[in-house]
Design a protein around this motif. Sequence first.
Motif, short mmCIF file in Angstrom:
data_model
loop_
_atom_site.label_atom_id
_atom_site.label_comp_id
_atom_site.label_asym_id
_atom_site.label_seq_id
_atom_site.Cartn_x
_atom_site.Cartn_y
_atom_site.Cartn_z
N ASP A 1 1.44 30.45 91.20
CA ASP A 1 1.41 31.90 90.95
C ASP A 1 2.72 32.55 91.39
OD1 ASP A 1 -0.37 34.16 90.12
OD2 ASP A 1 0.32 34.88 92.08
N ARG A 2 3.10 33.56 90.62
CA ARG A 2 4.43 34.13 90.89
C ARG A 2 4.50 34.89 92.21
NH1 ARG A 2 3.09 37.94 86.66
NH2 ARG A 2 2.95 40.01 87.54
N SER A 3 3.34 35.22 92.81
CA SER A 3 3.38 35.90 94.11
C SER A 3 3.98 35.01 95.21
CB SER A 3 1.98 36.35 94.50
OG SER A 3 1.12 35.23 94.55
N PHE A 4 3.90 33.69 95.04
CA PHE A 4 4.49 32.78 96.04
C PHE A 4 5.98 32.57 95.76
CE2 PHE A 4 0.03 31.42 95.56
CZ PHE A 4 -0.41 31.77 96.82
N VAL A 5 6.33 32.64 94.46
CA VAL A 5 7.72 32.37 94.06
C VAL A 5 8.62 33.57 94.42
CG1 VAL A 5 9.23 31.90 92.07
CG2 VAL A 5 6.95 30.86 92.19
N ARG A 6 8.04 34.77 94.32
CA ARG A 6 8.83 36.01 94.50
C ARG A 6 9.61 36.00 95.81
NH1 ARG A 6 4.83 40.19 94.24
NH2 ARG A 6 4.62 39.73 96.47
N HIS B 1 12.57 32.93 99.20
CA HIS B 1 13.77 32.87 100.04
C HIS B 1 13.64 33.67 101.31
CE1 HIS B 1 16.59 30.28 98.30
NE2 HIS B 1 16.32 30.74 97.07
N THR B 2 12.75 34.63 101.29
CA THR B 2 12.65 35.50 102.47
C THR B 2 11.42 35.18 103.32
OG1 THR B 2 11.56 37.06 101.01
CG2 THR B 2 13.89 37.47 101.45
N ASP B 3 10.44 34.60 102.72
CA ASP B 3 9.20 34.34 103.47
C ASP B 3 9.00 32.83 103.64
OD1 ASP B 3 6.63 34.04 104.42
OD2 ASP B 3 5.81 35.70 103.22
N PRO B 4 9.20 32.33 104.88
CA PRO B 4 9.08 30.88 105.10
C PRO B 4 7.67 30.36 104.76
CG PRO B 4 9.72 32.02 107.13
CD PRO B 4 9.53 33.08 106.09
N ASP B 5 6.67 31.24 104.92
CA ASP B 5 5.30 30.81 104.59
C ASP B 5 5.19 30.50 103.11
OD1 ASP B 5 4.50 31.09 107.13
OD2 ASP B 5 3.49 33.02 106.86
N ASP B 6 5.74 31.41 102.27
CA ASP B 6 5.68 31.20 100.83
C ASP B 6 6.43 29.92 100.44
OD1 ASP B 6 4.11 33.32 100.39
OD2 ASP B 6 5.68 34.68 99.66
N ALA B 7 7.59 29.72 101.09
CA ALA B 7 8.36 28.51 100.80
C ALA B 7 7.54 27.27 101.14
CB ALA B 7 9.67 28.52 101.60
N GLY C 1 7.20 33.24 87.27
CA GLY C 1 7.88 34.43 87.82
C GLY C 1 9.24 34.14 88.43
N VAL C 2 9.96 33.16 87.87
CA VAL C 2 11.29 32.84 88.42
C VAL C 2 12.28 33.88 87.86
CG1 VAL C 2 13.08 31.09 88.65
CG2 VAL C 2 10.66 30.43 88.52
#
Length: 628
Positions: free
Chosen positions: A549-554, A557-563, A584-585
């Motif tokens: 899902d694009r909410s994780f891709v957004r 770079h700023t959120d280590p959890d999402d990475a 959502g790239v």
Amino acid sequence: MQVSNDLGSNPLAAQACSAPSADAREQVLRRMALNYEAILQTASIGIAFTRELYFEHVNPRLEDMFGWPRGTLAGQLSQVVFPSKADFDELFSYTQPLLMQGLAVDFERELARRDGSLFRGHIRANSVDPLRPRESGVIWIVEDITEHHRSVQELQRVRDELEMRVRERTDALARANEHLLNEIAERRVAECRIRHLAHHDSLTGLPNRRLLEQRVGEALTQARQRGRGCAVVFLDLDRFKTINDSLGHGVGDGLLKAVARRLAEVVRPTDTVARVGGDEFVLLLADIAGADDAVHVAERVLERLSQPYRIERHSLRITPSIGIALSPRDGDEAETLLGHADAAMYHAKAQGRQCFQFFTENVLRSSSQRLQMENELHGAVLHGELRLHYQPRIELARGTLSATEALVRWQHPEKGLVSPGEFIPLAEETGLIHAIGDWVLREACRQQRLWRDRGLPVKPVAVNLSAQQFRSRDLHDSIRRILSDARLPAHLLELEITESTLMHNTGETLDTLQRLASSGVKISIDDFGTGYSSLAYLKRFPVDLLKIDRSFVRDIHTDPDDAAIVRAIIGLAKSLGLQVVAEGVETREQANFLNATGCDEVQGFLFGRPMPPEGVEQYIAGVCTMPV
Ligand code: C2E
Ligand code: MG
Ligand code: MG
């Protein structure tokens, strides 16, 4: 003559008048003896005279009664007419003291005939001289009362039987009565239950819409009389469907019950908490001074419901969207007030959820717009106002097109191009999604055929399936029909199904997926990471691709959890042998990160926005490549 006659008939009277001669006395005595003998001989009862326990004189009736030939009983010990010596002794010890007191004895007992047979006798006895009963002799009068005794016994038996029957009948009646009373009580309980069911929600036990409407009506009447107001607070749980679909109805039900409990804690006992739909609740604040009171309750509801829930082994969070309508300002009828609170709730949801919204003119306007949109959407399908745009999906390693995603748009005659986010939820609510989904599938396949006919090296087209479409029984057949109508091989069609749709009723899902997969259509899991996937099912489902899902891709770079999440999803997909696509790239950094992490494909504005068919043709033709 008269006198002599009298005297002749009464010897004792004659004695008293004059001293009779010895002859005359003897004559008198003989006549008396003859008279008495005649009485004894003809008596129909048995008469005996005993002395010293021996029969001295018995009459014929007594002999007959005891079965002794004439003249044989006199001289016998009186014991011979008793069944045993013990009987005789017992009788003796009973009668002797009474006779000695000059009393007559009168009793019944078993007596024995000469042949040993027994009969029932009634005996009366009197002693001639109470001082010496044995020596002076005793007169016995005996009657055979066997028949009488039998009749009495029979009568007794009949009476006993009758009494028993009466008792039995009384008991049966008592039982029937008790049964009847129980039945009446049971029916009352059942009626109560039915009445309760008709007015309450069976899951939470809260009042249902019917009872709520009644109570709102009553509250409005009272509020009018007191010059006060009341508030209807309509609330809907945000994204409850995702939880229900992903974790199952058991968890969903548990959550609804917990919400019902918390709501009951927030209001006063005089207020009403009702459940009016799947995840819709209404609070009726029966007596409020003004809007501030409703604000306090709404804030408490937001705060209380937003705290985490522990259902089975899941820790869940859910937030409500709240709409409020006040009387008399927003209406003074139950239906109006409920409708306005509902409309305000929709507005709150559109505002971004987890908030409350009062009913206003603005709410009214947007709710009537919604209604208008619903009507127009019916026309959109019929009048051919739907369009498909295609977004390219790029294979990271080569920078070439790997597939396209078909995304529906509505070419509205006045509003222009309307995005699916604005009408797909409405289409799902109204059931129009079936017609729209069918059109999208047909149109996407028709377009593929067109490109193929023009000799373009077409790649698979991915079509989004809504949950309702996925669950429709004829999905498999209709896809086969559409492919065959378009003369398109199955591998050129991919179906995107959201994670929460897949996790709903996993048994049936597996069945549907297997049928689809066996027809050669590819399946991908859309918006992966937003649902509550069970890894066990992921392994069993015949899926080909995960779309992160694009909410994780957004914020990669700023959120280590999402990475970390994106890395984990890619690792998971690899270990399950699935292709993985990031949605959502938008930036090159995101693309580089994904490339380095092993993501297979990307989709996003960086590589191309959704575009009309003409736009995506250059990608298909291979003119447009995207070096990463
Ligand atoms: P989706 O299937 O996840 O589609 C991707 C959505 O992300 C598309 O929105 C697309 O325009 C948007 N998107 C793609 N790349 C980027 C990006 O780099 N940045 C941002 N911010 N967004 C990007 P769209 O077209 O508005 O569609 C929204 C959703 O509507 C879709 O999400 C899909 O769930 C649904 N949808 C679209 N078409 C259909 C359809 O034919 N049937 C059904 N059932 N749902 C559809
Ligand atoms: Mg999609
Ligand atoms: Mg998606």
